[in-house]
Motif scaffolding. Structure first.
Motif, PDB file in Angstrom:
ATOM      1  N   PHE A  97       0.698  25.194  13.167  1.00 55.96           N
ATOM      2  CA  PHE A  97      -0.413  25.434  13.083  1.00 55.96           C
ATOM      3  C   PHE A  97       0.332  24.619  11.472  1.00 55.96           C
ATOM      4  O   PHE A  97      -0.712  24.187  11.269  1.00 55.96           O
ATOM      5  CB  PHE A  97      -0.843  26.642  12.623  1.00 55.96           C
ATOM      6  N   ARG A 149       2.094  21.653  10.764  1.00 59.32           N
ATOM      7  CA  ARG A 149       2.024  20.593  11.820  1.00 59.32           C
ATOM      8  C   ARG A 149       0.722  20.162  11.417  1.00 59.32           C
ATOM      9  O   ARG A 149       0.455  19.301  11.480  1.00 59.32           O
ATOM     10  CB  ARG A 149       3.079  20.421  13.188  1.00 59.32           C
ATOM     11  N   ILE A 150       0.253  21.079  12.487  1.00 63.70           N
ATOM     12  CA  ILE A 150      -1.483  20.553  12.759  1.00 63.70           C
ATOM     13  C   ILE A 150      -2.202  20.296  11.356  1.00 63.70           C
ATOM     14  O   ILE A 150      -2.891  19.268  11.167  1.00 63.70           O
ATOM     15  CB  ILE A 150      -2.128  21.857  13.881  1.00 63.70           C
ATOM     16  N   ARG A 151      -2.063  21.299  10.248  1.00 67.33           N
ATOM     17  CA  ARG A 151      -2.566  20.678   8.475  1.00 67.33           C
ATOM     18  C   ARG A 151      -2.330  19.741   8.655  1.00 67.33           C
ATOM     19  O   ARG A 151      -1.885  19.113   7.043  1.00 67.33           O
ATOM     20  CB  ARG A 151      -2.504  21.904   8.285  1.00 67.33           C
ATOM     21  N   PHE A 211      -0.440  16.825   9.968  1.00 71.86           N
ATOM     22  CA  PHE A 211      -0.166  15.812  11.105  1.00 71.86           C
ATOM     23  C   PHE A 211      -0.014  14.548  11.194  1.00 71.86           C
ATOM     24  O   PHE A 211       1.233  14.233  11.673  1.00 71.86           O
ATOM     25  CB  PHE A 211      -1.253  16.430  12.347  1.00 71.86           C
ATOM     26  N   TYR A 227      -5.087  15.809   8.780  1.00 71.03           N
ATOM     27  CA  TYR A 227      -5.039  16.801  10.173  1.00 71.03           C
ATOM     28  C   TYR A 227      -5.136  15.720  11.151  1.00 71.03           C
ATOM     29  O   TYR A 227      -5.514  14.471  10.532  1.00 71.03           O
ATOM     30  CB  TYR A 227      -6.434  17.411  10.659  1.00 71.03           C
ATOM     31  N   PRO A 228      -4.643  15.914  12.470  1.00 71.02           N
ATOM     32  CA  PRO A 228      -4.717  14.841  13.516  1.00 71.02           C
ATOM     33  C   PRO A 228      -6.758  13.873  13.125  1.00 71.02           C
ATOM     34  O   PRO A 228      -7.169  14.483  13.091  1.00 71.02           O
ATOM     35  CB  PRO A 228      -5.232  15.625  14.083  1.00 71.02           C
ATOM     36  N   CYS A 283      -7.058  12.509  19.490  1.00 73.57           N
ATOM     37  CA  CYS A 283      -6.523  13.671  20.095  1.00 73.57           C
ATOM     38  C   CYS A 283      -7.668  13.174  22.184  1.00 73.57           C
ATOM     39  O   CYS A 283      -9.051  13.325  22.304  1.00 73.57           O
ATOM     40  CB  CYS A 283      -7.744  15.674  20.566  1.00 73.57           C
ATOM     41  N   ASP A 312     -11.015  24.642   9.693  1.00 74.07           N
ATOM     42  CA  ASP A 312     -10.102  25.363   8.940  1.00 74.07           C
ATOM     43  C   ASP A 312     -10.362  26.731   8.596  1.00 74.07           C
ATOM     44  O   ASP A 312     -10.562  27.006   7.205  1.00 74.07           O
ATOM     45  CB  ASP A 312      -8.833  24.816   9.021  1.00 74.07           C
ATOM     46  N   TYR A 323      -6.851  28.926  23.288  1.00 76.69           N
ATOM     47  CA  TYR A 323      -7.862  27.648  23.225  1.00 76.69           C
ATOM     48  C   TYR A 323      -8.660  27.563  23.460  1.00 76.69           C
ATOM     49  O   TYR A 323      -8.906  27.902  24.901  1.00 76.69           O
ATOM     50  CB  TYR A 323      -6.903  26.584  23.321  1.00 76.69           C
ATOM     51  N   PHE A 345      -1.364  19.054  20.929  1.00 76.28           N
ATOM     52  CA  PHE A 345      -0.718  19.606  19.052  1.00 76.28           C
ATOM     53  C   PHE A 345       0.073  21.138  19.743  1.00 76.28           C
ATOM     54  O   PHE A 345       0.385  21.432  18.499  1.00 76.28           O
ATOM     55  CB  PHE A 345      -2.719  20.335  19.018  1.00 76.28           C
TER      56      PHE A 345
END
Length: 623
Positions: A505, A507-509, A511, A517-518, A521, A531, A579, A610
């Motif tokens: 998580f 890494r996602i924040r 990215f 963030y990403p 997708c 978030d 998910y 992700f």
């Protein structure tokens, strides 16, 4: 309540064990051997000490459980981070201390205590024993306890809390968790699962009440002899079944219903209660799955005691239904607060409905019957439906068309239950609520999900539709034609390593650089990110999420340009990253196969890009 007559007083100097080389661990071992009175769990620690298994001891004794989904849930066994006699006594002492401070009339209101059928009595960790110890702690401080004399569905505890005016309730259960687990679920005086700040305050109180007050806390005999203990089972069961009739709209039709139903209670508590609920509605009781009818804490016929797993765990139910020519299968989880449903289909064998699909059917059914008895459109203004934010948006589509109110909450029925309480205080009525993990509440009988009432409501809906020459699945497609197809996918990966989850998580924040963030997708642009863990929402002018911040868990939602909404979140009770993805189409469109294909592609991209399952050694859901 720091009492002078704590069990064995200060650390007992006569209890000697080899030094581990770690002062913190030495102290924890000494405390355990001083305080624990259960032969089974004491022997576990003594054996680990004798074998010099310091890391195992450190894991068990140098950390404590924290409140998850309204309580504690962990494996049974010795250790401060496990469910056992000592941790249940400590938890109840902390709960007592907090309730005393919060409720001036606590000594007259008392608490409700219930239990499921988990654990082996000979191991000293059965749910019934832990419930009786919970009662003993309260009774030792002259607090009235409404202790059920036999196992009950989890919804009976919050129902009893409200019915009896108790200050709180405790249910000893781990619901659909593996057989090794148990739990300590706490309900507030409004019948809803506890939420902040009560959970944090109770945890703080527990930390201040770790030493057992006296030997009476361990004495199950106190429960039998104390005049402050009552058994609410007969009264509560009678009241529940009587009030259940408020959800029965077609009793005459039910009594003539030609359909057969099969019910599995998944080795848990549900059998007798579902049988009685069917009789209350005028039905012939469902055919029970014989191998799963009676309680079995080993859950011997299923690889996981969770009906949410679908066809892989419903095998015995479907085989019985084939033999009996029963077109509908109902399965309640071991503590009977969740419901799975399958229907015989001419095209594809058995259709196992997802939680979101069942919610579409039940939401339609509840509003359909509500309109029949409330023809004045003005009354719709006081009607609400609720769903957790990771659940299907189908109720939102209903509300947009029909004119009632729809609200989302954070994941977990504690949020729904507490919101129901707030809405009731302003004269509003919640007629249906759900979470996608097959948790449903029809009406407002209990401020928690309820598999018993949901099972019989589904049976009545199936009976009514059969009379109209419709199956549940056909009606589901009728609903989607009217309100728009809502195609969703829900699954999970297992991750037993907390630092790995944090790394994923983080890494996602970050990215595309720190705090970024990403942006895509599966090649599709991400237009919004919410978030809830940090309180960020890119769709709001002030970038702040409307939903409450929930820092104790991870949850990020992505809204994509093609209309897909995708959420990643950690489970509050299991080592899972869940998910959720959903495609919402406009009413009248029926290109379901293309929607499903696009959603499969986007879901795969979400997981691979992700979560990086292979790189992070994540275990994909067993199907």
């Amino acid at each position: 309540m720091g009492d002078d007559n704590g069990v064995n007083g200060d650390l007992n100097a006569n209890l000697r064990c080899p030094s581990t080389g770690d002062p913190q661990l030495d102290k924890a071992v000494q405390q355990w051997l001083t305080w624990d009175k259960n032969r089974w769990t004491r022997a576990q620690v003594e054996s680990l000490v004798a074998a010099g298994r310091w890391e195992e001891l450190r894991s068990r004794l140098c950390s404590r459980m924290s409140f998850g989904t309204a309580g504690l849930r962990a494996p049974m066994g010795a250790g401060f981070n496990r469910i056992n006699d000592l941790t249940v006594i400590q938890s109840t002492q902390g709960l007592f201390s907090y309730l005393c401070r919060y409720f001036p009339d606590f000594s007259s209101r008392g608490v409700v205590v219930g239990f499921d059928t988990r654990g082996q009595e000979e191991s000293g960790c059965s749910s019934e024993r832990l419930a009786r110890l919970t009662a003993a702690v309260m009774l030792s401080r002259d607090v009235p306890v409404h202790l059920f004399s036999a196992y009950v569905p989890t919804p009976y505890v919050p129902y009893a809390v409200k019915k009896l005016g108790a200050a709180a309730g405790v249910m000893i259960t781990a619901s659909h968790n593996p057989k090794e687990d148990n739990g300590y679920k706490v309900y507030w005086c409004n019948g809803a699962q506890i939420s902040s700040p009560h959970d944090k305050e109770i945890l703080r109180s527990i930390d201040g009440q770790l030493e057992p007050w006296s030997t009476s806390c361990w004495e199950e005999e106190l429960v039998e002899s104390c005049s402050l203990r009552t058994d609410p089972l007969t009264q509560i069961n009678s009241c529940y079944m009587e009030e259940l009739t408020s959800l029965c709209f077609h009793r005459d039709l039910n009594s003539r219903c030609p359909l057969k139903f099969v019910h599995s209670s998944f080795h848990g508590v549900g059998h007798a209660f579902v049988q009685q609920a069917f009789q209350t509605f005028g039905f012939t009781p469902p055919i029970p799955v014989p191998e799963q009818k009676d309680p079995d804490p080993n859950f011997s016929s299923v690889h996981l005691p969770n009906p949410e797993e679908g066809e892989s765990v419903l095998e015995l139910s479907l085989l019985l239904a084939e033999r009996e020519n029963a077109p509908v299968v109902l399965a309640t989880d071991p503590d009977a607060d969740r419901l799975a449903v399958a229907e015989k289909s001419d095209e594809c064998g058995w259709k196992v409905f997802t939680g979101n699909e069942l919610a579409a059917l039940l939401g339609w059914w509840m509003f359909f019957n509500w309109k029949e008895s409330h023809p004045d459109p003005a009354e719709t203004q006081s009607v609400y439906m609720l769903a957790t934010t990771v659940s299907s948006k189908i109720l939102q589509a209903f509300a947009r068309t029909e004119g009632f109110h729809f609200e989302e909450t954070l994941p977990g029925f504690k949020w729904i239950g507490n919101r129901m309480h707030e809405l009731a205080k302003t004269g509003n009525t919640v007629i249906f609520s759900f979470e996608e993990s097959i948790g449903f509440l029809c009406g407002s009988l209990v401020p928690d999900k309820d598999g018993v009432s949901s099972a019989v409501v589904v049976a009545e809906m199936a009976s009514y539709l059969h009379n109209k020459n419709l199956s549940l699945n056909q009606q589901l497609h009728n609903i989607y034609q009217t309100y728009g197809y809502h195609v969703s996918k829900t699954s999970y990966v297992i991750c037993n390593d907390a630092p790995t989850i944090h790394k994923i998580f983080s890494r996602i924040r970050n990215f595309d650089g720190e705090g970024s963030y990403p942006k895509t997708c599966g090649g599709v642009r991400i237009v919004h990110v919410r978030d809830v863990t940090t309180g960020y929402d890119s769709s709001k002018p002030d970038l702040r999420s409307v939903l409450p911040v929930a820092r104790s868990s991870q949850m990020i939602t992505f809204t994509l340009q093609n209309g897909v909404v995708a959420t990643l979140r950690t489970s509050g009770t299991e080592p899972k990253i869940k998910y959720y993805t959903e495609f919402c189409a406009a009413p009248g469109k029926s290109e379901v196969s293309s929607l499903e294909a696009e959603l499969r592609k986007m879901t795969a991209a979400l997981v691979d890009e992700f979560l990086e399952p292979e790189k992070n050694n994540l275990i994909r859901r067993r199907v």
